[in-house]
Motif scaffolding. Sequence first.
Motif: not given
Length: 702
Positions: A65-87, A431-434
């Motif tokens: 999972v990768k962390k993102s923040r919206n304009a209000a600074g709220e955190v959400s976690w987006e599922a990503i693939g392994w290639t993107e995560a490792l890269d 973390a930025d990425i888990i």
Amino acid sequence: MTKQTHRRACHLCEAICGLIIETEGTEILSIKGDKDDPLSRGHICPKAVALRDLHEDPDRLKGPVKKSRNAAGEVSWEAIGWTEALDTTARGLAHTIAKHGVNAMGIYLGNPSVHNYGMMTHQSSLFRHTRTNNRFSATSVDQLPHHLVSLWLYGHKLLLPVPDVDNTDYFLMLGANPLASNGSIWTVPDVKKRLSSMQARGGKLVVIDPRRTETAALANEHHFIRPGTDALFLLAILHTLFAEDLVDTGHLTDFTTGLENVRTAIDSFTPEFAARHTGISAATVRSISRELAGAERAICYGRMGISTQVYGGLCQWLTQLINIATGNLDKPGGSLFTTPAVDTVTTNGPGGFNRHRSRVRNLPEFDRELPASAIAEEIVTPGEGQIKALFTGAGNPVLSTPNGRQLDEALPQLEFMVSLDPYINETTRHADIILPPTSPLEHDHYDLTLHAFAVRNTARYNEPVFDKPEGSLHDWEIFSELGKRLEKLLDLPPQQSLPPSQIIDMGLQAGPYSDQDMSLALLKKHPSGIDLGPLVSQLPERLATATKTIACDAPLPMADLERLFNAFAEDQENELLLIGRRHIRSNNSWMHNFHPLIKGRDRCTLMMHPEDMAKHKISDGLRVSLSSRVGAVEATVEQTDELMPGVVSLPHGFGHHRSGVQMEKASQRPGVSCNDVTDHQLLDELSGNAAVNGVPVTVTPL
Ligand SMILES: Nc1nc2c(c(=O)[nH]1)N[C@H]1C(S)=C(S)[C@@H](COP(=O)(O)OP(=O)(O)OC[C@H]3O[C@@H](n4cnc5c(=O)[nH]c(N)nc54)[C@H](O)[C@@H]3O)O[C@H]1N2
Ligand SMILES: Nc1nc2c(c(=O)[nH]1)N[C@H]1C(S)=C(S)[C@@H](COP(=O)(O)OP(=O)(O)OC[C@H]3O[C@@H](n4cnc5c(=O)[nH]c(N)nc54)[C@H](O)[C@@H]3O)O[C@H]1N2
Ligand code: SF4
Ligand SMILES: [Mo]
């Protein structure tokens, strides 16, 4: 679907119990003790059953999972693939190294890595490319003094002798509660039965602990001790052994030096001097010394409670010297070195000390790691070598290291953070990425570390219980994939990476049982494990010192005696001191998410003695503030005379209320973190180990 029966070790604690796990398809039907396991003989504790809860936990991450923040600074976690995560991870780390230098990358590895052999064999595939000085681990909040003392006395950090409880007559135990912890640096499944059998044979158990623990309750004798004064107690024992001519090094004599120097150096540490501070009378010390020396076979063992304190290094040195002075080291029924099937002593370097020091506080490294108490300051203090990116693996330092709140506040200052962990918890939420690994039951298992601390030599290899789910990666594969990417990005020579099972197979075939055709293939035929016999004497051959001798007068602990003497030359202030405690249903910070383990009454209470409660006008069940130099938490008082007056106790590993933690059940019963009160400045100056026990605190009613 057909039912299947699997034999599998429990990896949750150091007792490494053998299990029989019945499955049907992807479901676990039952978990029971394996009577055919030659070490654990069918024993299990309530945590084993929670392996099912862990495997099925909806909060356990199944992909990166990768962390993102919206304009209000709220955190959400987006599922990503392994290639993107490792890269992304490799680029993030390589970018930091290129921009700020290699020391800008910090690394923290936690306790479960020891129970996961792929993490042991493959962490180097990431770290050998990033030889940062800023490496940390749970070792320096735990057993660092043991390793250092073994390095100094026996020439290798992993030559740690273990109590031969099954054959002893007298057991002096300090700062350990194996009835709750199931033993540590002492793999001893079914410890209660083993201790009771010793007593039934006429043996004696003496426990030294500021709390009348479950183990103390079983003991023949229990003595309260003022936290942090064990070094004085142990010196008083050694002093008595010398003064009463009870020293007999027996079979060790020919290869042991320096005891006379120790005798001279400890001349002022009399039982009377100790009694002024410990709370244990000089007469008691003398009687314990005589019994210890008089017993045919005896053990002096001290664990967590005496290593995670301000004189942890001295304490561990002194327990070894007492075993040597009574001739009980390397003797059946005493304290023995093991002979594991993969010999971690010959396959690992001896370790080293003080080859570099931390940037901010000038603390010494051990085994290329700096004290965990220094992480936060290395992140927040500007200058060359400041940590800008952090990798955490199988660790939760926000809850497990002293002044965790300070670290909690420091982590958002990082440019990049990645966590190798199955949960979004107090640490990984930053973390930025888990990167979550497979579930423990989805990979194979060999106890690379813990067989080496076991009361009997055995070996066991287990195949995975479940197939690895499509598109998932084991911890070791994640290390290996990141290593490969860093090689490309940093233009480093590529390194071969064999699967852990092949590495183990080579270790088995080259190990001490090669004449018995020891190999992975052999172990696969015996999934309950193979018995390799009792622990035996093996000195001086087993010593890793250049001279094959033990120099008792190791210079650094000898010099540290002065610090101890000066600290106790005057009577001490009567402060309230904080200690921790463990519960059979707990496991550090990460097993509060499973109903079978957390049900029942609140365990995160502040235990307090009625005398202290009266002094501070506190009644049972009252909410209080527990505070120290660095911070405060609120807790409910539990009245008990289990504690020595002047001592309070709060367990560690709680504090799951923090925003963003995604462990639903744990957050419903969050408790507070004892390490928001423990002090990162309070440590053993000799070793750099954290002193999470014996922290001066005040308790005030709310
Ligand atoms: N006050 C106080 N503080 C203490 C102690 C104390 O007695 N009192 N005890 C100290 C001791 S002895 C220790 S060992 C430390 C422990 O300190 P840590 O190791 O930092 O903490 P744990 O709570 O064990 O956290 C383990 C983490 O590993 C993750 N994990 C579990 N299994 C796996 C796996 O297979 N792979 C991966 N990648 N991750 C996994 C969990 O989700 C969790 O995030 O705490 C220390 N802190
Ligand atoms: N159920 C359960 N089992 C575990 C764990 C867990 O969290 N829960 N954690 C695992 C880990 S990581 C480890 S390292 C081991 C630790 O295993 P143990 O070393 O057995 O640790 P504890 O059970 O914490 O026992 C430490 C004892 O030291 C005492 N103590 C505190 N301060 C002092 C002092 O100054 N002097 C003396 N003499 N005693 C003192 C405490 O009262 C406590 O009884 O347990 C492992 N097993
Ligand atoms: S004692 Fe430790 S290894 Fe044995 S079942 Fe319990 S948690 Fe698992
Ligand atoms: Mo530990």
